[in-house]
Design an enzyme around this catalytic site. Sequence first.
Site, PDB file in Angstrom:
ATOM      1  N   ASN A  77       0.636  -1.326   0.058  1.00 32.15           N
ATOM      2  CA  ASN A  77       0.077   0.095  -0.024  1.00 32.15           C
ATOM      3  C   ASN A  77       1.050   1.316  -0.120  1.00 32.15           C
ATOM      4  OD1 ASN A  77      -0.220   1.662   2.869  1.00 32.15           O
ATOM      5  ND2 ASN A  77       0.388  -0.235   3.171  1.00 32.15           N
ATOM      6  N   ASN A 130       4.521   5.535  15.243  1.00 39.62           N
ATOM      7  CA  ASN A 130       4.539   5.029  14.142  1.00 39.62           C
ATOM      8  C   ASN A 130       5.989   5.430  13.711  1.00 39.62           C
ATOM      9  OD1 ASN A 130       4.532   4.533  11.361  1.00 39.62           O
ATOM     10  ND2 ASN A 130       2.493   4.926  10.925  1.00 39.62           N
ATOM     11  N   PHE A 131       6.986   4.839  13.830  1.00 40.99           N
ATOM     12  CA  PHE A 131       8.397   4.728  13.397  1.00 40.99           C
ATOM     13  C   PHE A 131       8.645   3.850  12.131  1.00 40.99           C
ATOM     14  CE2 PHE A 131       9.778   6.155  17.852  1.00 40.99           C
ATOM     15  CZ  PHE A 131       9.080   7.434  17.651  1.00 40.99           C
ATOM     16  N   CYS A 136      10.777 -34.846  -6.187  1.00 32.12           N
ATOM     17  CA  CYS A 136      11.842 -34.732  -5.283  1.00 32.12           C
ATOM     18  C   CYS A 136      13.240 -35.274  -6.181  1.00 32.12           C
ATOM     19  CB  CYS A 136      11.711 -35.920  -4.209  1.00 32.12           C
ATOM     20  SG  CYS A 136      11.418 -37.697  -4.978  1.00 32.12           S
ATOM     21  N   CYS A 168      22.731 -38.483   0.594  1.00 27.89           N
ATOM     22  CA  CYS A 168      21.742 -37.643   1.292  1.00 27.89           C
ATOM     23  C   CYS A 168      22.419 -36.798   2.365  1.00 27.89           C
ATOM     24  CB  CYS A 168      20.467 -38.455   1.727  1.00 27.89           C
ATOM     25  SG  CYS A 168      19.454 -37.472   2.557  1.00 27.89           S
ATOM     26  N   CYS A 203       5.711 -38.233  -8.902  1.00 27.63           N
ATOM     27  CA  CYS A 203       5.566 -37.280  -9.632  1.00 27.63           C
ATOM     28  C   CYS A 203       7.059 -36.971 -10.188  1.00 27.63           C
ATOM     29  CB  CYS A 203       5.111 -36.106  -8.925  1.00 27.63           C
ATOM     30  SG  CYS A 203       5.966 -35.499  -7.430  1.00 27.63           S
ATOM     31  N   CYS A 226       6.150   3.492   9.067  1.00 30.58           N
ATOM     32  CA  CYS A 226       5.622   3.734   7.735  1.00 30.58           C
ATOM     33  C   CYS A 226       6.707   4.121   6.608  1.00 30.58           C
ATOM     34  CB  CYS A 226       4.637   4.990   7.738  1.00 30.58           C
ATOM     35  SG  CYS A 226       3.855   5.283   6.175  1.00 30.58           S
ATOM     36  N   CYS A 258       3.711 -42.080  -2.189  1.00 23.92           N
ATOM     37  CA  CYS A 258       4.348 -41.528  -2.935  1.00 23.92           C
ATOM     38  C   CYS A 258       3.434 -41.732  -4.559  1.00 23.92           C
ATOM     39  CB  CYS A 258       5.744 -42.347  -3.568  1.00 23.92           C
ATOM     40  SG  CYS A 258       6.634 -41.550  -4.852  1.00 23.92           S
ATOM     41  N   CYS A 312      13.800 -32.148  -0.679  1.00 24.87           N
ATOM     42  CA  CYS A 312      12.864 -33.132  -1.160  1.00 24.87           C
ATOM     43  C   CYS A 312      11.319 -32.883  -0.577  1.00 24.87           C
ATOM     44  CB  CYS A 312      13.384 -34.443  -1.150  1.00 24.87           C
ATOM     45  SG  CYS A 312      13.934 -34.988   0.431  1.00 24.87           S
TER      46      CYS A 312
END
Lengths: 434, 451
Positions: free
Chosen positions: A76, A135-136, A352, A381, A349, A138, A346, A387
């Site tokens: 913003n 407010n220190f 990993c 590993c 896909c 913004c 598993c 993974c």
Amino acid sequence: MTDLRNDFVGIKSPNPFWLASAPPTDKEYNVVRAFKAGWGGVVWKTLGEDPPIVNVNGPRYGAIYGADRRLLGFNNIELITDRPLDVNLREIKQVKQDWPDRAVVVSLMVPCEEGAWKKILPLVEDTGADGIELNFGCPHGMSERGMGAAVGQVPEYVEMVARWCKQNTRMPVIVKLTPNITDVRNPARAAKQGGADAVSLINTINSIVGVDLDTMAPNPATDGKGTHGGYCGPAVKPIALSMVSEIARDPATAGFPISGIGGISDWRDAAEFMALGAGNVQVCTAAMAYGFRIVEDMVEGLKTWMEEKGHARLDDFVGKAVPNMTDWQYLNLNYVVKARIDQDDCIKCGRCYIACEDTSHQAITATKDGQRHFEVIDEECVGCNLCVSVCPVENCITMERLTDGVDPRTGQPIEREYANWTTHPNNPNRVAAE
Amino acid sequence: MGMSDAKRDVAAGRLPSHQVQENFADLHPPLDRHGATVEADRCYFCHDAPCVRACPTSIDIPMFIRQISTGNPHGAAETILKQNIMGGMCARVCPTETLCEEVCVREVAEGKPVKIGHLQRYATDALFADGKQVFVRAAESGKRVAVVGGGPAGLSCGHRLAVLGHSVTVYDARKKLGGLNEYGIAAYKTVEDFAQREVAFILSLGGIEVVTGRRLGADLSLAQLRADYDAVFLGAGLGAVNGLGLEGEDLDGVVDAVDYIAELRQAKDLSVLPVGREVVVIGGGMTAIDIAVQSKLLGAQDVTIVYRRGKAQMKASGFEQDLAQTKGVKIVHFAKPARLIGEGGAVRGIEFERTRLGAGDRLEGTGENFTLSADVVFKAIGQTFVPDGLDGGVRLEGGRIAVDGEGRTSVPGIWAGGDCVAGGQDLTVAAVEDGKNAAHSIDRALRGAGA
């Protein structure tokens, strides 16, 4: 009975969920709606000197989305309240009178002159507000005028203004910190030094959410031009958590009250901030995305979790994760884990495999006996968790600790004793092990 | 049965024109940008993805889906089309539930595959909408290739040859190119003249001459083609329909489903097509489903598919079977036609004998018969290859043209692919792959590399 009542530097609220100083707390109308919805408190949107600032008349917000336009990050360029001071003061007074059990804290931002603070503090005090938040933080617009983050980035100013405020009001003083700084511990220490009662963090992070590649204008743009805004929402939570933890475990500020802010969207986020030392939390983006009713789940969810864990009061778990935050150098180098892929879970896909193969340690197979099969090669590993991070199936890959024998990767025996970098033979600055 | 009591009822305009139009609207409304983005996000971008292996044309599915998710639908379309020039049509007609989507890891994991077909359509539609050409022809090779048959196999072969720099002439017996894309396939799967738009896109590459109205063996000679061209590709499809082998097949109202579908596909106004009140379809494949559903959508009152074997043996996919039943088509399993019942030269009904799987899964009659009254009986029991014009030189296997792994026939210089070759799967996507494969084989041969 689980008790969600919150006492933050003497400011009491029925639950630890406050709305942060922001558009949702700019007016009586909104704040009353928030209290009706169940919010424990508000930090009223930042008041400044008259004449009120003006906002741009174009877009104030920009967003980062997930594929289904779930709002992940928000930005913003809105400034502090653009309503006359007396209107805000009148409404604050009315709200506090009507809702005496809720916390009403007033955010303030006036020039870095003692006179300016001396002038506004009594006006706020007169509303019956429970406290003030400086407010220190913004990062846009106001900082160009020497306020907001421009103050928060200079610890000496933080200390000075905090002191002026403590000297000129009986109200508790919370200093809101900017994350746009190298080491957040410095302004936190300064706030404490100046006598403040607490810090709140994080404010928003300097950001541009994107660039329109047709117009070459940053997003959001006003008449083709853009300026950096303040980033918030779920995307900033990890940054905020880290900063909160830094202050919580800094010996100079240990135990100094913290109001946690930054991407808190639900009870779990809130519990995490509080576990890392926040006494309560402030919320904005999630409310702006979904409305005030989200507090119902925050209250019920936190209560349910506390009951499950046997926490009767908030204090029972506030700060409980802080002792587990340490420096890298103290992590146990004898803690050896290997990834384990649950073959039943598993879905093959191969994510990993390709992540490990392309970008890490070549520690996962793609085939076994000619079949598509993903399995960890213990000899390669390093237990890095990549993974686990990329696997689309929760808990399909887990990390298993080796407690006996030899690490097949290093050929070294598994030591059960804790040992860290400070004593490691490769450390040129090692100290002799005790 | 009393079927002679009522008048035979075959009439056009059973439904108001607007209702017919509505019935034949797009079976799957296309995904919009948001829908495509959300669906694309479901793809896991698998390593060595099973969907790619399941695609006869080996489209890099995870890559094109990722390109959709990054707002690059043109790139996605290019990824698709370079493997399968009819990626647009295949997105509409592929039985994805038995190909790519069947092996999608999300199908395996949660029974909800990524909607690969819909995403493929989104990408190819986006490219077609912008009319962008994504292929560039290689330098002219000076070689000329004749393609016989402008269906999926022939167009795929011709396009790839043109890309590779050869000059192609596509011959087709019909007026329009496209083959079954144009004259077969249910209308609701390929709305808005998509088949012709796809043909136009393919031809827009250049280097492909089209000669229509020429049929091999009638006004096209294989010997002449061999003399005039450097290579010949045969993608003639299947020219004949299997008969029931029953008396009375010449009765009015006993119709080849493929002929009726061709008529339907070419009709400017569907509401003028004659439709029976009671329709019986014999067969269990895609054509049976297509004719049954379309009859229903045109306003037939009762449509029954009768198949001699069971649900599991039907060549029509589960999705297609469900579609038929959702549209109100009744499917009767395990019954074979026994007798056509005619009256005054027109069909009035058909008698079936119930069947069962006997020893060794052999089909046998049970001796129990039943009769369905019918105003129209559609035959959809498969098609056969008509070897006209092959001059006896090209070896056949099981009635279709024998080819090797590259699509080479027994005669040097002649390649073949699509439904007319032995071992064909009768799938658009498989025909496209055959054509593409053969094109590369022809290219190698013409360049003297692998002849």
